[in-house]
Design a protein around this motif. Structure first.
Motif, PDB file in Angstrom:
ATOM      1  N   ASP A  93     -12.206 -21.095  15.905  1.00 41.52           N
ATOM      2  CA  ASP A  93     -12.812 -20.809  17.200  1.00 41.52           C
ATOM      3  C   ASP A  93     -12.049 -19.730  17.961  1.00 41.52           C
ATOM      4  OD1 ASP A  93     -14.765 -22.713  16.769  1.00 41.52           O
ATOM      5  OD2 ASP A  93     -13.631 -24.322  17.759  1.00 41.52           O
ATOM      6  N   CYS A  94     -10.876 -19.372  17.479  1.00 48.14           N
ATOM      7  CA  CYS A  94     -10.070 -18.352  18.167  1.00 48.14           C
ATOM      8  C   CYS A  94     -10.615 -16.947  17.957  1.00 48.14           C
ATOM      9  CB  CYS A  94      -8.627 -18.397  17.665  1.00 48.14           C
ATOM     10  SG  CYS A  94      -7.755 -19.933  18.040  1.00 48.14           S
ATOM     11  N   ALA A  95     -11.318 -16.743  16.865  1.00 57.16           N
ATOM     12  CA  ALA A  95     -11.789 -15.401  16.527  1.00 57.16           C
ATOM     13  C   ALA A  95     -13.002 -15.011  17.362  1.00 57.16           C
ATOM     14  CB  ALA A  95     -12.135 -15.331  15.043  1.00 57.16           C
ATOM     15  N   GLU A  96     -13.065 -13.739  17.719  1.00 57.95           N
ATOM     16  CA  GLU A  96     -14.213 -13.206  18.454  1.00 57.95           C
ATOM     17  C   GLU A  96     -15.350 -12.897  17.496  1.00 57.95           C
ATOM     18  OE1 GLU A  96     -11.546 -10.900  21.858  1.00 57.95           O
ATOM     19  OE2 GLU A  96     -12.422  -9.800  20.182  1.00 57.95           O
ATOM     20  N   HIS A  97     -16.569 -13.150  17.928  1.00 59.67           N
ATOM     21  CA  HIS A  97     -17.756 -12.858  17.139  1.00 59.67           C
ATOM     22  C   HIS A  97     -18.569 -11.787  17.848  1.00 59.67           C
ATOM     23  CE1 HIS A  97     -17.883 -16.756  14.585  1.00 59.67           C
ATOM     24  NE2 HIS A  97     -16.679 -16.649  15.136  1.00 59.67           N
ATOM     25  N   ASP A  98     -18.635 -10.598  17.279  1.00 62.12           N
ATOM     26  CA  ASP A  98     -19.445  -9.507  17.845  1.00 62.12           C
ATOM     27  C   ASP A  98     -19.165  -9.319  19.339  1.00 62.12           C
ATOM     28  OD1 ASP A  98     -21.023  -8.709  15.493  1.00 62.12           O
ATOM     29  OD2 ASP A  98     -21.923 -10.696  15.653  1.00 62.12           O
ATOM     30  N   TRP A  99     -17.908  -9.192  19.683  1.00 60.71           N
ATOM     31  CA  TRP A  99     -17.483  -9.151  21.080  1.00 60.71           C
ATOM     32  C   TRP A  99     -18.116  -7.989  21.845  1.00 60.71           C
ATOM     33  CZ3 TRP A  99     -15.077  -5.822  24.441  1.00 60.71           C
ATOM     34  CH2 TRP A  99     -14.523  -6.364  25.609  1.00 60.71           C
ATOM     35  N   ILE A 100     -18.154  -6.795  21.262  1.00 61.58           N
ATOM     36  CA  ILE A 100     -18.628  -5.610  21.987  1.00 61.58           C
ATOM     37  C   ILE A 100     -20.116  -5.740  22.311  1.00 61.58           C
ATOM     38  CG2 ILE A 100     -18.895  -3.100  21.903  1.00 61.58           C
ATOM     39  CD1 ILE A 100     -16.519  -3.041  19.962  1.00 61.58           C
ATOM     40  N   THR A 101     -20.911  -6.129  21.325  1.00 60.26           N
ATOM     41  CA  THR A 101     -22.351  -6.278  21.548  1.00 60.26           C
ATOM     42  C   THR A 101     -22.631  -7.314  22.622  1.00 60.26           C
ATOM     43  OG1 THR A 101     -22.705  -5.731  19.204  1.00 60.26           O
ATOM     44  CG2 THR A 101     -24.563  -6.676  20.414  1.00 60.26           C
ATOM     45  N   LYS A 102     -21.918  -8.420  22.570  1.00 62.94           N
ATOM     46  CA  LYS A 102     -22.132  -9.486  23.551  1.00 62.94           C
ATOM     47  C   LYS A 102     -21.683  -9.067  24.948  1.00 62.94           C
ATOM     48  CE  LYS A 102     -22.020 -13.322  20.254  1.00 62.94           C
ATOM     49  NZ  LYS A 102     -21.311 -14.539  19.786  1.00 62.94           N
TER      50      LYS A 102
END
Length: 393
Positions: free
Chosen positions: A265-274
């Motif tokens: 859960d620590c990792a970012e998922h598609d941070w820029i798009t979101k």
């Protein structure tokens, strides 16, 4: 630490708050539209456009005309596939949930207005943003809105009920608002930061929410520096293992592999798009198209692996010049003379095609497509900065 009364930077005039909105409007309330053409305050402003943005506007008009020609000719369209897409998308936004960004952020094809518009930097972590803050604040003597404006150590004794500009111990001019948090953006809106003209650049990662600082009369002009999402994610992973000063400091991850990190859960998922869309929900292909629209129409793109060229574009577009007595401050700050910049964090590289790379790619597939699109836009936007004499030769 010196504190100044709220007044605009040299060459900028105080801005009227009569923009059709209330300065106390909540951050999540829609900004009402203003009739720009009928507002008597805009006529003298538009006559006296800033030199840098005026030149940029002329270049933009010529460039768009060039892209129109390309999009209308078969051979041009084949050789320049982004041309026709660019023209069609800039006519109007088909996406209702990004309407405030569409209205309140200036389009790259809009005539520029240096005295009613403010530069806003979309700060993507681990993509050179911290270096940009220091460079433009110290080397260029520009007034910034950053997290420093909300730090009690710096704003102690400053009246929080009004906007002020203060000088830090490292000789950087700051506005007393924190533009890096949602609460800080809400306060900046209430105090009328966009209308004040105090900040030359507003730095924030909340670019979607920051659109509510502005209005169709006092708009933001967005620029950013981007990095390949896998390289950025790997850098973030290693950085947060050591960055004890960060709220997201994660020493427990020191024993993790990148694949374990990607599955956590620590990792970012598609941070820029979101961040562009202001959502943390699962993304769709339509969401990707919305993010592409924002980049294409609203954002002057920079790339971390072409930083010198990117900064040159920013400076020419906005008309910014390094303080003569501080040259070569910017060159040193960006690490042009060495292998590392001042805010770099050495770490092992992730090899393309490796299991680690694929694990990070699986949780950043939309960001990767958006980045590839941004690289293509970077090449397209280069036409705005071509020397006409070089073109003729």
């Amino acid at each position: 630490m010196a504190t100044l009364r709220a007044s605009p930077s040299p060459g900028k005039r105080p801005r009227s708050s009569d923009d059709g909105t209330s300065a106390g409007t909540a951050l999540n309330q829609d900004v009402s539209k203003s009739n720009i053409e009928n507002d008597p305050t805009t006529e003298p402003i538009r006559i006296n456009m800033g030199r840098g943005l005026l030149i940029g506007g002329i270049a933009l008009v010529g460039a768009i005309g060039f892209l129109v020609v390309l999009s209308r000719s078969g051979s041009g369209h084949d050789s320049n596939p982004l041309a026709s897409t660019y023209i069609s998308r800039t006519l109007s936004s088909p996406y209702g949930d990004i309407s405030q960004m569409d209205e309140n952020f200036a389009s790259l094809v809009d005539p520029p207005d240096a005295l009613t518009e403010t530069g806003i930097f979309f700060h993507i972590p681990k993509a050179g943003g911290s270096a940009m803050e220091y460079m433009y604040g110290f080397c260029f003597d520009l007034t910034l809105a950053t997290e420093v404006g909300g730090n009690p150590d710096f704003v102690q004794g400053i009246d929080p009920s009004e906007l002020s500009v203060f000088s830090t111990d490292w000789e950087v001019q700051m506005v007393n608002v924190d533009s890096t948090t949602l609460d800080g953006l809400g306060r900046a809106k209430k105090l009328g930061l966009a209308q004040s003209g105090l900040a030359d650049i507003i730095f924030t990662s909340y670019i979607h929410q920051a659109a509510k600082l502005f209005s169709p009369l006092y708009r933001g002009r967005v620029f950013t520096v981007m990095r390949h999402p896998i390289e950025r994610a790997a850098s973030e992973f290693f950085y947060l293992q050591d960055a004890s000063w960060e709220e997201t400091y994660s020493p427990e991850t020191k024993s993790w592999t990148i694949q374990e990190y990607a599955a956590s859960d620590c990792a970012e998922h598609d941070w820029i798009t979101k961040q562009l869309l202001g959502t943390w929900q699962e993304l769709t292909e339509e969401d990707l198209q919305k993010a592409m629209y924002i980049l294409e129409d609203k954002v002057l793109i920079g790339l971390i692996d072409r930083m010198e060229e990117s900064v040159d574009r920013f400076n020419r577009y906005f008309g910014w010049e390094e303080s003569p007595d501080k040259v070569p401050c910017a060159e040193d700050m960006l690490g042009h003379k060495s292998s590392t910049g001042s805010n770099s964090h050495a770490h092992p590289k992730v090899v393309p095609g490796s299991d680690d790379w694929e694990a990070l790619a699986a949780i950043n597939r939309y960001d990767i497509q958006l980045y590839d699109f941004a690289v293509a836009l970077f090449e397209e936007q280069g036409i705005l900065f071509e020397d006409p004499e070089d073109e003729e030769s």
